[in-house]
Design a protein around this motif. Structure first.
Motif, PDB file in Angstrom:
ATOM      1  N   PHE A   1     -12.810 -30.426   2.215  1.00 35.92           N
ATOM      2  CA  PHE A   1     -13.891 -30.376   3.201  1.00 35.92           C
ATOM      3  C   PHE A   1     -14.627 -29.047   3.143  1.00 35.92           C
ATOM      4  CE2 PHE A   1     -15.371 -29.559   7.611  1.00 35.92           C
ATOM      5  CZ  PHE A   1     -16.327 -30.578   7.671  1.00 35.92           C
ATOM      6  N   LEU A   2     -13.879 -27.948   3.031  1.00 37.00           N
ATOM      7  CA  LEU A   2     -14.509 -26.635   2.917  1.00 37.00           C
ATOM      8  C   LEU A   2     -15.388 -26.562   1.679  1.00 37.00           C
ATOM      9  CD1 LEU A   2     -14.787 -23.726   3.954  1.00 37.00           C
ATOM     10  CD2 LEU A   2     -12.760 -23.142   2.601  1.00 37.00           C
ATOM     11  N   TYR A   3     -14.932 -27.137   0.572  1.00 43.33           N
ATOM     12  CA  TYR A   3     -15.726 -27.157  -0.657  1.00 43.33           C
ATOM     13  C   TYR A   3     -17.026 -27.925  -0.461  1.00 43.33           C
ATOM     14  CZ  TYR A   3     -17.149 -28.838  -5.271  1.00 43.33           C
ATOM     15  OH  TYR A   3     -17.875 -29.180  -6.391  1.00 43.33           O
ATOM     16  N   LEU A   4     -16.958 -29.092   0.161  1.00 45.55           N
ATOM     17  CA  LEU A   4     -18.156 -29.905   0.366  1.00 45.55           C
ATOM     18  C   LEU A   4     -19.138 -29.221   1.308  1.00 45.55           C
ATOM     19  CD1 LEU A   4     -16.624 -33.495   0.643  1.00 45.55           C
ATOM     20  CD2 LEU A   4     -17.876 -32.501  -1.288  1.00 45.55           C
ATOM     21  N   VAL A   5     -18.629 -28.564   2.342  1.00 46.95           N
ATOM     22  CA  VAL A   5     -19.506 -27.851   3.282  1.00 46.95           C
ATOM     23  C   VAL A   5     -20.266 -26.745   2.566  1.00 46.95           C
ATOM     24  CG1 VAL A   5     -19.512 -26.280   5.254  1.00 46.95           C
ATOM     25  CG2 VAL A   5     -18.212 -28.407   5.367  1.00 46.95           C
ATOM     26  N   ASN A   6     -19.564 -25.970   1.744  1.00 48.88           N
ATOM     27  CA  ASN A   6     -20.231 -24.878   1.041  1.00 48.88           C
ATOM     28  C   ASN A   6     -21.147 -25.388  -0.072  1.00 48.88           C
ATOM     29  OD1 ASN A   6     -19.250 -22.000   1.939  1.00 48.88           O
ATOM     30  ND2 ASN A   6     -17.474 -23.345   2.089  1.00 48.88           N
ATOM     31  N   LEU A   7     -20.812 -26.529  -0.673  1.00 54.99           N
ATOM     32  CA  LEU A   7     -21.718 -27.148  -1.640  1.00 54.99           C
ATOM     33  C   LEU A   7     -23.010 -27.576  -0.952  1.00 54.99           C
ATOM     34  CD1 LEU A   7     -21.410 -27.758  -4.704  1.00 54.99           C
ATOM     35  CD2 LEU A   7     -20.894 -30.118  -4.061  1.00 54.99           C
ATOM     36  N   TYR A   8     -22.895 -28.068   0.267  1.00 51.70           N
ATOM     37  CA  TYR A   8     -24.078 -28.419   1.053  1.00 51.70           C
ATOM     38  C   TYR A   8     -24.910 -27.184   1.364  1.00 51.70           C
ATOM     39  CZ  TYR A   8     -26.801 -29.588   5.217  1.00 51.70           C
ATOM     40  OH  TYR A   8     -27.818 -29.734   6.130  1.00 51.70           O
ATOM     41  N   PHE A   9     -24.254 -26.088   1.766  1.00 48.66           N
ATOM     42  CA  PHE A   9     -24.988 -24.858   2.029  1.00 48.66           C
ATOM     43  C   PHE A   9     -25.698 -24.372   0.772  1.00 48.66           C
ATOM     44  CE2 PHE A   9     -21.780 -23.750   5.583  1.00 48.66           C
ATOM     45  CZ  PHE A   9     -22.518 -24.480   6.496  1.00 48.66           C
ATOM     46  N   LEU A  10     -25.036 -24.453  -0.370  1.00 51.31           N
ATOM     47  CA  LEU A  10     -25.652 -24.042  -1.636  1.00 51.31           C
ATOM     48  C   LEU A  10     -26.944 -24.822  -1.874  1.00 51.31           C
ATOM     49  CD1 LEU A  10     -23.761 -23.774  -5.072  1.00 51.31           C
ATOM     50  CD2 LEU A  10     -26.082 -24.631  -4.890  1.00 51.31           C
TER      51      LEU A  10
ATOM     52  N   ILE B   1     -22.732 -17.967  -2.304  1.00 50.98           N
ATOM     53  CA  ILE B   1     -23.482 -18.898  -1.453  1.00 50.98           C
ATOM     54  C   ILE B   1     -23.851 -18.230  -0.138  1.00 50.98           C
ATOM     55  CG2 ILE B   1     -23.329 -21.046  -0.144  1.00 50.98           C
ATOM     56  CD1 ILE B   1     -21.519 -22.135  -2.378  1.00 50.98           C
ATOM     57  N   MET B   2     -22.909 -17.512   0.464  1.00 54.45           N
ATOM     58  CA  MET B   2     -23.180 -16.864   1.742  1.00 54.45           C
ATOM     59  C   MET B   2     -24.212 -15.746   1.604  1.00 54.45           C
ATOM     60  SD  MET B   2     -21.656 -18.382   4.191  1.00 54.45           S
ATOM     61  CE  MET B   2     -21.995 -17.145   5.428  1.00 54.45           C
ATOM     62  N   SER B   3     -24.239 -15.069   0.466  1.00 53.91           N
ATOM     63  CA  SER B   3     -25.242 -14.017   0.269  1.00 53.91           C
ATOM     64  C   SER B   3     -26.645 -14.612   0.237  1.00 53.91           C
ATOM     65  CB  SER B   3     -24.951 -13.235  -1.011  1.00 53.91           C
ATOM     66  OG  SER B   3     -25.240 -13.997  -2.175  1.00 53.91           O
ATOM     67  N   VAL B   4     -26.790 -15.775  -0.379  1.00 55.40           N
ATOM     68  CA  VAL B   4     -28.091 -16.451  -0.416  1.00 55.40           C
ATOM     69  C   VAL B   4     -28.464 -16.953   0.976  1.00 55.40           C
ATOM     70  CG1 VAL B   4     -29.293 -18.489  -1.321  1.00 55.40           C
ATOM     71  CG2 VAL B   4     -27.933 -17.062  -2.849  1.00 55.40           C
ATOM     72  N   LEU B   5     -27.504 -17.552   1.659  1.00 55.60           N
ATOM     73  CA  LEU B   5     -27.768 -18.031   3.014  1.00 55.60           C
ATOM     74  C   LEU B   5     -28.171 -16.876   3.922  1.00 55.60           C
ATOM     75  CD1 LEU B   5     -25.637 -20.642   4.900  1.00 55.60           C
ATOM     76  CD2 LEU B   5     -26.388 -18.587   6.081  1.00 55.60           C
ATOM     77  N   TYR B   6     -27.541 -15.706   3.755  1.00 49.06           N
ATOM     78  CA  TYR B   6     -27.879 -14.541   4.582  1.00 49.06           C
ATOM     79  C   TYR B   6     -29.324 -14.104   4.340  1.00 49.06           C
ATOM     80  CZ  TYR B   6     -27.543 -10.008   6.852  1.00 49.06           C
ATOM     81  OH  TYR B   6     -27.753  -8.935   7.677  1.00 49.06           O
ATOM     82  N   VAL B   7     -29.746 -14.067   3.081  1.00 49.27           N
ATOM     83  CA  VAL B   7     -31.125 -13.677   2.783  1.00 49.27           C
ATOM     84  C   VAL B   7     -32.096 -14.663   3.411  1.00 49.27           C
ATOM     85  CG1 VAL B   7     -32.815 -13.334   0.939  1.00 49.27           C
ATOM     86  CG2 VAL B   7     -30.486 -12.455   0.676  1.00 49.27           C
TER      87      VAL B   7
END
Length: 251
Positions: free
Chosen positions: A70-79, A126-132
């Motif tokens: 689930f954590l993988y799919l959530v972060n894939l969605y964020f990507l 992924i989080m660095s891109v989301l932060y920007v």
């Protein structure tokens, strides 16, 4: 299948390859085609045994299993969501500048990963891109789980807490947020809002490899004087207006 292919081809170019790699490499490890032990970032193997592929595979690999799926799919969605929005929004027509941002963030994360013995780098990048994205759209009201609404600038920290609940750790998310803040500060905040020196500039070889699809100067840097004067007149000398951005869930 044709609909799936059309959707995949509609993803912006750089995000498309990143997204595909983040599916292919975990699948290769899951199927045992390559042992996962060769996909992690291990400082000793990278430095002393010259296994130079590890920073790359560690960026795409994620150990998918019953406890991590689930954590993988959530972060894939964020990507998919936030990389696509940045590539077609603030970096629209400037793939070289977007690639430079990814490379800068990735290098910072690799250095941090080697220093802190972080074996997986997918979530921090992924989080660095989301932060920007969140900083460039900081005043946009976004919706999150269960209808909660808040300004986009708080989104990385809300996700940090959310991933802590479902994953049990915040180190990856925290490193990603800090690296994203470093890029945002050096590329946008310091030169544009504070009038400082532009420390980051996209290398020319990236422009030759990924030429701009429309006119404009190379990189971002300090905006032209006419734009600065217009912005100051409109905003009363206040901070730079980064644009409207997108709401969560917008297509």
């Amino acid at each position: 299948m044709s609909d799936l292919g059309d959707w995949f081809r509609s993803i912006p170019l750089i995000t498309r390859y990143w997204f595909a790699g983040s599916i292919a490499v975990p699948l290769i490890g899951k199927l045992g085609l390559v042992s996962p032990v060769y996909l992690f970032l291990w400082p000793d193997a990278f430095i002393n045994r010259f296994q130079i592929w590890r920073p790359i595979t560690a960026t795409f690999f994620f150990p998918v299993g019953p406890g991590t799926g689930f954590l993988y799919l959530v972060n894939l969605y964020f990507l998919y969501q936030y990389s696509s929005r940045l590539e077609t929004g603030a970096f629209d027509g400037r793939p070289a500048d977007y690639m430079f941002m990814l490379l800068f963030n990735w290098i910072c994360i690799v250095i941090t990963g080697l220093a802190m013995d972080m074996q997986l780098l997918m979530i921090p990048l992924i989080m660095s891109v989301l932060y920007v994205w969140a900083q460039l759209n900081r005043d946009m009201i976004v919706s999150f789980w269960f209808g909660t609404r808040f300004k986009a600038c708080y989104l990385p920290w809300v996700i940090l807490g959310f991933n802590y609940i479902i994953g049990g750790s915040v180190i990856n998310e925290l490193i990603g947020n800090l690296v994203g803040h470093l890029y945002f500060f050096l590329m946008f905040k310091y030169p544009m809002d504070l009038g400082g020196r532009n420390f980051l500039s996209t290398p020319q070889f990236l422009y030759r490899w990924l030429p701009n699809r429309r006119g404009g100067v190379s990189g971002f840097g300090v905006p032209p004087a006419s734009m600065r004067r217009a912005g100051e007149d409109h905003q009363g000398g206040g901070r730079h207006n980064w644009g409207q951005g997108f709401r969560l869930g917008d297509q």
